[in-house]
Design a protein around this motif. Structure first.
Motif, short mmCIF file in Angstrom:
data_model
loop_
_atom_site.label_atom_id
_atom_site.label_comp_id
_atom_site.label_asym_id
_atom_site.label_seq_id
_atom_site.Cartn_x
_atom_site.Cartn_y
_atom_site.Cartn_z
N ILE A 84 -5.45 74.05 -17.81
CA ILE A 84 -5.59 75.51 -17.94
C ILE A 84 -4.32 76.16 -18.46
CG2 ILE A 84 -5.94 77.66 -16.64
CD1 ILE A 84 -7.74 76.12 -14.75
N TRP A 85 -3.17 75.61 -18.10
CA TRP A 85 -1.90 76.28 -18.38
C TRP A 85 -1.18 75.70 -19.60
CZ3 TRP A 85 -3.09 80.20 -15.84
CH2 TRP A 85 -3.68 80.11 -14.58
N ALA A 86 -1.86 74.88 -20.37
CA ALA A 86 -1.27 74.33 -21.60
C ALA A 86 -1.33 75.37 -22.72
CB ALA A 86 -2.01 73.06 -22.00
N ASP A 87 -0.87 74.99 -23.90
CA ASP A 87 -0.86 75.91 -25.04
C ASP A 87 -2.28 76.17 -25.55
OD1 ASP A 87 1.96 76.01 -25.09
OD2 ASP A 87 2.04 74.15 -26.25
N ASP A 88 -2.53 77.39 -25.97
CA ASP A 88 -3.79 77.71 -26.63
C ASP A 88 -3.75 77.11 -28.04
OD1 ASP A 88 -5.95 78.78 -28.00
OD2 ASP A 88 -5.70 80.79 -27.19
N PRO A 89 -4.64 76.17 -28.35
CA PRO A 89 -4.58 75.50 -29.66
C PRO A 89 -4.92 76.41 -30.83
CG PRO A 89 -6.58 74.89 -28.48
CD PRO A 89 -5.74 75.65 -27.50
N ALA A 90 -5.47 77.61 -30.57
CA ALA A 90 -5.86 78.50 -31.67
C ALA A 90 -4.74 79.44 -32.09
CB ALA A 90 -7.09 79.32 -31.28
N CYS A 91 -3.59 79.39 -31.42
CA CYS A 91 -2.46 80.22 -31.85
C CYS A 91 -1.95 79.69 -33.18
CB CYS A 91 -1.33 80.21 -30.82
SG CYS A 91 0.13 81.12 -31.38
N TYR A 92 -1.95 80.54 -34.19
CA TYR A 92 -1.60 80.11 -35.55
C TYR A 92 -0.22 80.57 -35.99
CZ TYR A 92 -3.38 84.84 -36.39
OH TYR A 92 -3.62 86.19 -36.34
N LEU A 93 0.56 81.18 -35.09
CA LEU A 93 1.90 81.60 -35.47
C LEU A 93 2.78 80.37 -35.71
CD1 LEU A 93 2.46 84.52 -32.92
CD2 LEU A 93 1.67 84.68 -35.30
#
Length: 396
Positions: free
Chosen positions: A380-389
Motif C-alpha cells: 500500500i505504501w510503495a510508489d504509485d507507478p502512474a506518477c510520470y514526473l
C-alpha cells in the motif's frame, strides 16, 4: 481531482476559495476540492447491477440480481447519518444506479437533508421521462460515462448502441436544464479519441468533462498493461490543456478536469512556470489548498452491501459496515491501521517508497493513489507507478 480549466485557464483564483472560509458546508460545488475540513464526498454504489458490461468496471457489475443491497430504509438511515456528519455531497453510483426503482426517493431524501446530489451513470436509461424525474430531484450534476466515440465506446461498454443511448440521455438532461457532463477513463485503446471527445463537447454544448486516469481495480485490474506510458500521460495532459484553453478562447468556457493522478496538478504548475510565472504562483497556492489524493480523508465509498471503503477502488478492504455501525463512527475510527495510515500517510510512504519518499511535491499530491501502488507492488505504501514526473522534476 485536478481542475485543468480552473488552474490552467485562470478560472479560479485563491481569493475565490478564501472568500468562503474554505468550509465544505459553504463552498460551492466547483470549489469543494479546496476545502480545509475535507468532510468526505461519499460515493454510494447503491447497486452492483448494471445493464452494460464495461471492461474496466471497478465493481465487476453484471445485469443480474445480486440480492445483498441496502434496503430503502437502510439507505434512508445512511443518508440521515451522512447529513448529520456534515457530508457535503452524495454521489449515487453503481453498477447503474437508475436500475434501482427507489433512486428518486433516496435522492430526494438526500436533497431534503441538505446535501448536494450527484448522479454517476452510463446515461443509457435517461429517457425523457427519467430526465423530468431527475429535474424534479434538483440534482447538482449528472456525470455520464463515455469511453470514446461510437465504435470505441461500445467496444468498452460491451453493448452495441451504448454510445447513442448515452448521448440521448445527455440530450434529455440538457432539455430539462440539468447540468450534465462526460466521464472518460483514459487508456491505450481509447486515448486517440480524446480530440474527438473535445469536438463532441463543443458540438453538443456539453459544459463539463472529467478525464479519469486508469485505476487497477475490479475488471480494470486486468488492464495494467493498457495504461498509458509516462510519456503518453504527459502528451495526453498537454493535449487536454491545449484543447481546454482553445475552447475557452473560442468563447466556450468548458469545465475540464482530470481525476486519479495528482501529479497532473504539478505538471500544470511546471508548465505555467515557463508560460506565466505569476499565474503559476497562484496555481501553487491552490494546489496547496487541494492537498492531493484524499482517499480515506475527503472521499469515501459505501458499497451496495453497506461496506465502507477508502474510495470506490478499495473494494478488497473494508473499514466496517453501516448495517453494524454508523458511517460517521467508522470514518472517524483510526484504530484500523489502514484508515490511520491514509489519514497520515507520509511517515509510512517515507519508509516504504523510493520516488515518493524523495519527492519534493509530496505535500501537493499526498502520495497519489495507494491502491495502484498495492496492485503493482503488493504494498500500500510503495510508489504509485502512474506518477510520470521525471527525476529532475521530483527533485532527486
Amino acid at each position: 481531482m485536478i481542475g485543468v480549466s480552473k488552474l490552467y485557464c485562470n478560472v479560479v483564483e485563491p481569493s475565490d476559495v478564501l472568500r468562503y472560509g474554505r468550509s465544505s458546508a459553504k463552498l460551492p460545488s466547483h470549489l469543494l476540492q479546496f476545502s480545509a475540513d475535507k468532510k468526505p464526498v461519499v460515493v454510494w454504489n447503491m447497486t452492483q447491477r448494471c445493464n452494460l458490461r464495461c471492461v474496466h468496471c471497478y465493481s465487476r457489475s453484471e445485469n443480474i440480481e445480486y440480492g445483498d443491497e441496502l434496503t430503502t430504509d437502510e439507505g434512508i438511515d445512511l443518508i440521515d447519518d451522512l447529513a448529520q456528519f456534515g457530508v457535503p455531497v452524495i454521489l449515487f453510483s453503481g453498477g447503474e444506479p437508475l436500475i434501482r426503482r427507489d433512486f428518486p426517493e433516496l435522492a430526494n431524501h438526500a436533497r431534503e437533508m441538505g446535501m448536494r446530489v450527484v448522479l454517476s451513470t452510463n446515461g443509457t436509461l435517461i429517457t425523457e421521462k427519467m430526465a423530468r424525474v431527475l429535474r424534479e430531484i434538483d440534482l447538482s450534476y449528472v456525470g455520464v460515462s463515455l469511453d470514446g466515440m461510437r465504435e470505441t465506446n461500445d467496444r468498452f461498454r460491451g453493448v452495441n448502441g451504448a454510445f447513442d443511448a448515452a448521448l440521448g440521455g445527455i440530450q434529455n438532461c440538457k432539455m430539462e436544464k440539468i447540468k450534465v457532463g462526460l466521464r472518460f477513463t483514459i487508456n491505450k485503446k481509447n486515448v486517440s479519441d480524446v480530440p474527438a471527445i473535445f469536438d463532441l463537447l463543443k458540438m453538443e454544448n456539453i459544459p463539463r468533462v472529467c478525464f479519469y486516469h486508469l485505476v487497477y481495480a475490479g475488471r480494470g485490474s486486468k488492464l495494467v498493461k493498457e495504461d498509458l506510458s509516462h510519456e503518453e500521460s504527459r502528451k495526453t495532459l498537454d493535449l487536454i490543456m491545449k484543447r481546454t484553453r482553445a475552447l475557452h478562447e473560442s468563447g466556450f468556457p468548458i469545465e475540464s478536469l482530470t481525476v486519479d493522478n495528482h501529479c497532473d496538478g504539478i505538471y500544470i504548475y511546471l508548465s505555467l512556470l515557463k508560460e506565466d510565472p505569476e499565474r503559476a504562483e497562484e496555481v501553487y497556492e491552490l494546489l496547496q489548498m487541494n492537498r492531493g489524493n484524499s482517499s480515506g480523508i475527503g472521499i469515501a465509498c459505501v458499497s451496495w452491501d453497506g461496506s465502507v471503503h477508502a474510495d470506490q477502488f478499495w473494494r478488497h478492504y473494508s473499514f466496517g459496515n453501516v448495517r453494524e455501525r454508523k458511517f460517521s463512527e467508522i470514518w472517524t475510527d483510526t484504530s484500523d491501521p489502514v484508515m490511520a495510515g491514509l489519514k497520515n500517510r507520509k511517515p509510512l510512504i517515507k519508509t516504504h517508497g523510493d520516488r515518493c519518499a524523495k519527492c519534493k511535491w509530496f505535500d501537493i499530491c499526498n502520495g497519489n493513489l495507494r491502491v495502484r501502488a498495492e496492485a503493482v507492488h503488493n504494498d500500500i505504501w510503495a510508489d504509485d507507478p502512474a506518477c510520470y514526473l521525471t527525476k529532475d522534476e521530483i527533485g532527486y
